[in-house]
Design an enzyme around this catalytic site. Structure first.
Site, PDB file in Angstrom:
ATOM      1  N   CYS A 274      43.043   3.912  15.516  1.00  0.00           N
ATOM      2  CA  CYS A 274      41.776   3.226  15.836  1.00  0.00           C
ATOM      3  C   CYS A 274      41.419   3.276  17.317  1.00  0.00           C
ATOM      4  O   CYS A 274      40.381   3.817  17.684  1.00  0.00           O
ATOM      5  CB  CYS A 274      41.880   1.757  15.436  1.00  0.00           C
TER       6      CYS A 274
HETATM    7  N1  LIG Z   1      45.166   2.065  10.246  1.00  0.00           N
HETATM    8  C1  LIG Z   1      44.641   0.992  10.756  1.00  0.00           C
HETATM    9  O1  LIG Z   1      45.359   0.201  11.325  1.00  0.00           O
HETATM   10  C2  LIG Z   1      43.154   0.697  10.623  1.00  0.00           C
HETATM   11  C3  LIG Z   1      42.689  -0.574  10.988  1.00  0.00           C
HETATM   12  C4  LIG Z   1      41.343  -0.882  10.841  1.00  0.00           C
HETATM   13  C5  LIG Z   1      40.460   0.107  10.397  1.00  0.00           C
HETATM   14  N2  LIG Z   1      40.917   1.362  10.073  1.00  0.00           N
HETATM   15  C6  LIG Z   1      39.931   2.324   9.572  1.00  0.00           C
HETATM   16  O2  LIG Z   1      40.052   2.434   8.154  1.00  0.00           O
HETATM   17  C7  LIG Z   1      39.786   3.778   7.718  1.00  0.00           C
HETATM   18  C8  LIG Z   1      40.976   4.319   6.942  1.00  0.00           C
HETATM   19  O3  LIG Z   1      42.087   4.355   7.820  1.00  0.00           O
HETATM   20  P1  LIG Z   1      43.583   4.444   7.298  1.00  0.00           P
HETATM   21  O4  LIG Z   1      44.441   4.138   8.472  1.00  0.00           O
HETATM   22  O5  LIG Z   1      43.754   3.668   6.045  1.00  0.00           O
HETATM   23  O6  LIG Z   1      43.662   6.012   6.950  1.00  0.00           O
HETATM   24  P2  LIG Z   1      44.822   6.762   6.143  1.00  0.00           P
HETATM   25  O7  LIG Z   1      44.794   8.156   6.615  1.00  0.00           O
HETATM   26  O8  LIG Z   1      46.079   5.973   6.202  1.00  0.00           O
HETATM   27  O9  LIG Z   1      44.307   6.704   4.628  1.00  0.00           O
HETATM   28  C9  LIG Z   1      43.153   7.331   4.179  1.00  0.00           C
HETATM   29  C10 LIG Z   1      43.424   7.860   2.763  1.00  0.00           C
HETATM   30  O10 LIG Z   1      42.194   8.370   2.247  1.00  0.00           O
HETATM   31  C11 LIG Z   1      42.496   9.480   1.423  1.00  0.00           C
HETATM   32  N3  LIG Z   1      41.252  10.222   1.238  1.00  0.00           N
HETATM   33  C12 LIG Z   1      40.534  10.897   2.133  1.00  0.00           C
HETATM   34  N4  LIG Z   1      39.392  11.366   1.576  1.00  0.00           N
HETATM   35  C13 LIG Z   1      39.390  10.968   0.287  1.00  0.00           C
HETATM   36  C14 LIG Z   1      38.488  11.128  -0.799  1.00  0.00           C
HETATM   37  N5  LIG Z   1      37.330  11.786  -0.661  1.00  0.00           N
HETATM   38  N6  LIG Z   1      38.835  10.603  -1.986  1.00  0.00           N
HETATM   39  C15 LIG Z   1      40.002   9.940  -2.152  1.00  0.00           C
HETATM   40  N7  LIG Z   1      40.884   9.738  -1.143  1.00  0.00           N
HETATM   41  C16 LIG Z   1      40.583  10.238   0.054  1.00  0.00           C
HETATM   42  C17 LIG Z   1      43.595  10.193   2.177  1.00  0.00           C
HETATM   43  O11 LIG Z   1      44.356  11.037   1.324  1.00  0.00           O
HETATM   44  C18 LIG Z   1      44.424   8.993   2.708  1.00  0.00           C
HETATM   45  O12 LIG Z   1      45.459   8.645   1.807  1.00  0.00           O
HETATM   46  C19 LIG Z   1      39.446   4.549   8.978  1.00  0.00           C
HETATM   47  O13 LIG Z   1      38.063   4.526   9.163  1.00  0.00           O
HETATM   48  C20 LIG Z   1      40.113   3.738  10.073  1.00  0.00           C
HETATM   49  O14 LIG Z   1      39.486   3.899  11.323  1.00  0.00           O
HETATM   50  C21 LIG Z   1      42.242   1.660  10.161  1.00  0.00           C
END
Ligand SMILES: NC(=O)c1ccc[n+]([C@@H]2O[C@H](COP(=O)([O-])OP(=O)(O)OC[C@H]3O[C@@H](n4cnc5c(N)ncnc54)[C@H](O)[C@@H]3O)[C@@H](O)[C@H]2O)c1
Length: 434
Positions: A274
């Protein structure tokens, strides 16, 4: 079509099929929370390994124990790679897919668009869609809404669309999804109301705001605030070093002010999914308004300079011992981007190790939470902690202050330590602090 009250009644009765797209750090805890509260949930992820693990009751996230997944499976949670399985018949869909940057640091919304198209294919009357992925203000209305409104459907009338950012903090034992307030802003008042009602079943406090843009901007304000403040202390740390002032002591002293000051700490550079990424979503959008978000650009510049500063620190420290960086054995302690978790995303270690190697140092690392790591051209394996690898190193470079490290022992048994996290505070030894 059911009215809002009828939908709420089904939510109350837990007869509301929920789907989560993207089962990563954000989507998986969300899906499991709904399952825990008795909602039928299906998770959709395009990664077959994640789906297989979950359906076997296994977790791939440090924060989520396997028994939580097993429990959710018993309550009717299932994961799938097939969108029809998860989305056909869903009453609510949460989109939690990645929002990275392209190589030129522009927003890459391809995952959101692809997920939006999937939702649009199965969208039914009265369905609630919530975008959770962090993104620039305007995404929900400018990018997602047109995909869902195709064919004459209208948000607020035929379906409901909101944005509700996630605040999950991996490794945080106090603030979890349940006790972290959740902001939500819908395209119409009814969109906000329905999303807030559903979210209030898994979160103690929901904060409704007037539009998706406010919710999107609030998330970016939170992250930009952190980036700017961390960069400020990182810059101050560089000045303090030159002035021979201990920056850690300075921050400790300033933190005694009971109001108007929040401490931020310097380090080898920012990591994670992030903080180093999200503010650039905002500065990119700002450019469309002829606006240059200078704080973000400056913070990015300072952050990018930290790995070089750390390499200079190591070089100087070795010089003082009469050694050159070239051919010195450097042990990097901790490579994860933050303490006590095994997440490597955007970790400064991934920049610092190659920089040290470019200067012909012999680099190894020890991080019990990261058994191996991929560099551009090869993989490295962690040295076992039990081998006390610090004993053979010319310099120990502490990048991540995991609690598993025996600091006292390391301080006593190492020839030289460069500590970028103040992890050796109060300990005796040959220690150079950031
Ligand atoms: N990690 C954090 O601490 C955090 C905190 C707040 C916000 N966010 C935000 O949340 C969002 C997700 O982050 P994350 O850390 O969970 O990412 P991540 O990479 O851990 O998980 C995302 C998942 O989405 C899947 N994916 C991608 N495209 C897809 C599709 N079309 N259909 C089905 N599955 C699909 C991927 O395989 C992956 O498993 C981002 O926008 C991030 O900025 C993350």
């Amino acid at each position: 079509m059911e009215n809002l009250e009828q939908l709420k009644k089904r939510i109350e009765e837990r007869e509301f099929q929920t789907a989560v797209i993207g089962l990563g750090y954000v989507g998986l805890p969300l899906a499991l929370s709904f399952a825990q509260e008795g909602f039928p949930v299906s998770g959709l992820d395009k990664d077959p390994q994640k789906v297989k693990a979950l359906n076997e009751g296994k977790s791939y996230l440090d924060d989520i124990p396997c028994n939580q997944v097993e429990e959710a499976l018993k309550r009717g949670f299932s994961a799938t790679t097939r969108e029809s399985e998860a989305l056909a018949g869903a009453d609510a869909v949460f989109i939690c897919v990645p929002t990275p940057l392209t190589q030129t640091k522009d927003p890459d919304l391809s995952y959101v668009i692809s997920a939006g198209k999937s939702v649009a294919r199965y969208l039914k009357l009265g369905e609630l869609v919530v975008l959770v992925s962090t993104t620039y203000p305007g995404t929900t209305e400018e990018v997602l809404l047109p995909l869902l409104q195709k064919g004459g459907r209208k948000a607020g009338a035929h379906f409901y669309l909101s944005f509700s950012p996630e605040r999950v903090d991996p490794g945080n034992k106090i603030y979890r999804l349940r006790n972290t307030p959740k902001v939500v802003g819908g395209v119409t008042a009814a969109c906000t109301e329905l999303a807030a009602f559903l979210l209030s079943k898994i979160v103690d406090k929901v904060i409704p705001v007037s539009s998706p843009r406010v919710a999107e901007m609030s998330k970016l304000l939170e992250n930009t605030y952190r980036v700017v403040n961390i960069s400020l202390v990182n810059e101050l740390a560089q000045l303090c070093r030159r002035m021979k002032v201990n920056v850690w002591e300075v921050i400790e002293a300033a933190s005694t002010k009971p109001y108007g000051f929040t401490p931020f700490y310097p380090g080898p550079g920012m990591g994670g999914h992030c903080i180093p990424i999200d503010p650039f979503y905002l500065s990119w959008k700002a450019r469309a308004y002829d606006f240059n978000l200078r704080f973000v650009e400056l913070a990015g510049e300072i952050n990018d300079s930290m790995p070089y500063f750390v390499v200079d620190l190591v070089t100087e420290a070795l010089n003082r011992e009469g050694k050159s960086l070239k051919d010195s054995r450097i042990l990097v302690l901790g490579v994860a981007y933050k303490q006590n978790i095994g997440d490597l995303r955007e970790s400064p270690a991934l920049k610092i190790i190659p920089l040290l190697e470019e200067r012909e140092a012999q680099v190894e690392y020890c991080d019990p939470l990261v058994p191996s790591l991929e560099l551009e051209d090869r993989a490295l394996t962690s040295l076992p902690l039990s081998d006390k690898p610090w004993k053979g190193a010319d310099c120990v470079l502490l990048l991540t202050a995991h609690r598993v490290f025996p600091y006292q022992e390391i301080a006593q048994e190492s020839r030289l330590i460069v500590d970028t996290r103040n992890a050796f505070q109060g300990l005796e030894g040959n220690i150079v602090r950031l």
